[in-house]
Design a protein around this motif. Structure first.
Motif, mmCIF file in Angstrom:
data_model
loop_
_atom_site.group_PDB
_atom_site.id
_atom_site.type_symbol
_atom_site.label_atom_id
_atom_site.label_comp_id
_atom_site.label_asym_id
_atom_site.label_seq_id
_atom_site.Cartn_x
_atom_site.Cartn_y
_atom_site.Cartn_z
ATOM 1 N N ASN A 1 12.884 2.746 -1.015
ATOM 2 C CA ASN A 1 12.965 2.440 0.414
ATOM 3 C C ASN A 1 11.596 2.666 1.059
ATOM 4 O O ASN A 1 11.351 3.681 1.715
ATOM 5 N N ALA A 2 10.705 1.707 0.838
ATOM 6 C CA ALA A 2 9.354 1.807 1.384
ATOM 7 C C ALA A 2 8.771 0.406 1.509
ATOM 8 O O ALA A 2 9.138 -0.508 0.764
ATOM 9 N N CYS A 3 7.851 0.248 2.442
ATOM 10 C CA CYS A 3 7.203 -1.046 2.651
ATOM 11 C C CYS A 3 6.278 -1.373 1.483
ATOM 12 O O CYS A 3 5.777 -0.474 0.796
ATOM 13 N N SER A 4 6.041 -2.642 1.278
ATOM 14 C CA SER A 4 5.106 -3.071 0.244
ATOM 15 C C SER A 4 3.698 -2.597 0.589
ATOM 16 O O SER A 4 3.310 -2.525 1.756
ATOM 17 N N ALA A 5 2.939 -2.250 -0.447
ATOM 18 C CA ALA A 5 1.544 -1.816 -0.305
ATOM 19 C C ALA A 5 1.406 -0.671 0.695
ATOM 20 O O ALA A 5 0.480 -0.652 1.520
ATOM 21 N N SER A 6 2.300 0.315 0.611
ATOM 22 C CA SER A 6 2.281 1.423 1.578
ATOM 23 C C SER A 6 1.909 2.768 0.963
ATOM 24 O O SER A 6 1.514 3.683 1.676
ATOM 25 N N ALA A 7 2.031 2.913 -0.360
ATOM 26 C CA ALA A 7 1.895 4.233 -0.984
ATOM 27 C C ALA A 7 0.534 4.428 -1.643
ATOM 28 O O ALA A 7 0.052 3.560 -2.378
ATOM 29 N N ASP A 8 -0.060 5.583 -1.395
ATOM 30 C CA ASP A 8 -1.288 5.963 -2.099
ATOM 31 C C ASP A 8 -0.960 6.497 -3.491
ATOM 32 O O ASP A 8 -1.760 6.358 -4.416
ATOM 33 N N LEU A 9 0.218 7.122 -3.615
ATOM 34 C CA LEU A 9 0.643 7.691 -4.897
ATOM 35 C C LEU A 9 2.138 7.485 -5.075
ATOM 36 O O LEU A 9 2.928 7.724 -4.172
#
Length: 296
Positions: free
Chosen positions: A103-111
């Motif tokens: 449950n997260a937006c695309s291209a949102s996470a650093d890790l």
């Protein structure tokens, strides 16, 4: 998660024991992961870390100080309850969720991190999600501890005898070809994910091994952990398993667990040992890191 990822840790007592007895991660591991992240930090911290299969939050706690926001999920509601109870930070969002539908937006996470968890995942779906949620320059980190062994802290005969017999039962559970159907999964995990490493769809994959000794396995904690396995057996024989594991395999696993629990409880009756006596747990941590740009 795939059908092997049945809810072993759904009972509250099991999750509580899990939270108290699982090995923790050190700062050396955290620093190596941070060195592999290629996104820019703001005020000394990266923006978002996502952890899947977080359990009760052992890895989450070590990595959280280096991120402004942390989103950590586990398929077990009981594990998430334990993680929230032990949570030391106000920027960690613990939620029930699975690794194949993050449950997260695309291209949102650093890790994106999975510690002692990827062996339960549907790999194709999980790697597709890793490609989706990581920022350019973001990083996937997979952590597992390998080659575990128990070591007596004294040279007394009873403790050495106890340690040897517990080690034998542990090896039976984890390595015996004639044991539970899940033995292939445990062997994959404890040998450092060789098949999973090969399955990662990436041009470059980096591995690093860290060594650490744990000395917090008291006899009374081992007894608690062993007795919690009885609850695992009971859970598998009820309707609350939600079909995540085929009934045939549930029953075979439950029968194996029952036999091993009886065996270990007999071993723990050895006299002359205080319930506060400590046995060292020793293992190597192995970590695989893949940056977003390396995914095929």
């Amino acid at each position: 998660m795939n059908k092997r990822a049945f809810r072993l840790f759904e009972a509250e007592h099991i999750s509580n024991v899990y939270a108290r007895s699982r090995p923790t991660y050190n700062q050396e591991i955290a620093q190596h992961i941070l060195e592999c992240i290629q996104t820019k930090a703001k005020d000394g911290k990266h923006e978002l870390m996502i952890e899947v299969g977080c359990g009760s939050g052992q890895a989450t706690d070590v990595l959280a100080p280096y991120f402004h926001n942390v989103h950590a999920t586990d398929i077990s509601e009981s594990q998430i309850t334990q993680a929230k109870a032990f949570n030391k930070f106000n920027h960690i969002n613990y939620q029930v969720g699975c690794a194949e539908e993050i449950n997260a937006c695309s291209a949102s996470a650093d890790l994106l991190v999975a510690a002692e968890a990827i062996h339960w995942f549907d790999l194709e779906k999980f790697f597709a999600e890793a490609r989706r949620v990581l920022k350019p320059g973001g990083c996937l980190a997979l952590i597992v501890y390998v080659h575990p062994k128990l070591t007596p802290n004294t040279s007394t005969g009873p403790q050495r005898q106890l340690t040897k017999r517990l080690t034998d039962v542990m090896k039976q559970m984890l390595y015996d070809n004639h044991s539970i159907k899940l033995v292939a999964t445990f062997r994959e995990m404890l040998n450092g994910y060789p098949k999973i490493f090969e399955a990662i769809p990436a041009k470059q994959k980096r591995r690093k091994i860290f060594h650490r000794i744990y000395d917090h396995w008291k006899i009374k904690d081992i007894k608690d952990f062993v007795n919690s396995m009885i609850l695992q057996k009971n859970n598998l024989n009820t309707k609350h398993t939600d079909g995540l594991l085929q009934r045939e395999t549930q029953n075979e696993y439950a029968n194996e667990i029952s036999g091993l629990v009886d065996n270990m409880n007999e071993i723990l009756k050895i006299g002359g040992i205080s319930p506060d006596c400590v046995i060292s747990f020793e293992a190597d941590f192995e970590m695989t890191v893949v940056t977003a740009s390396e995914f095929l």
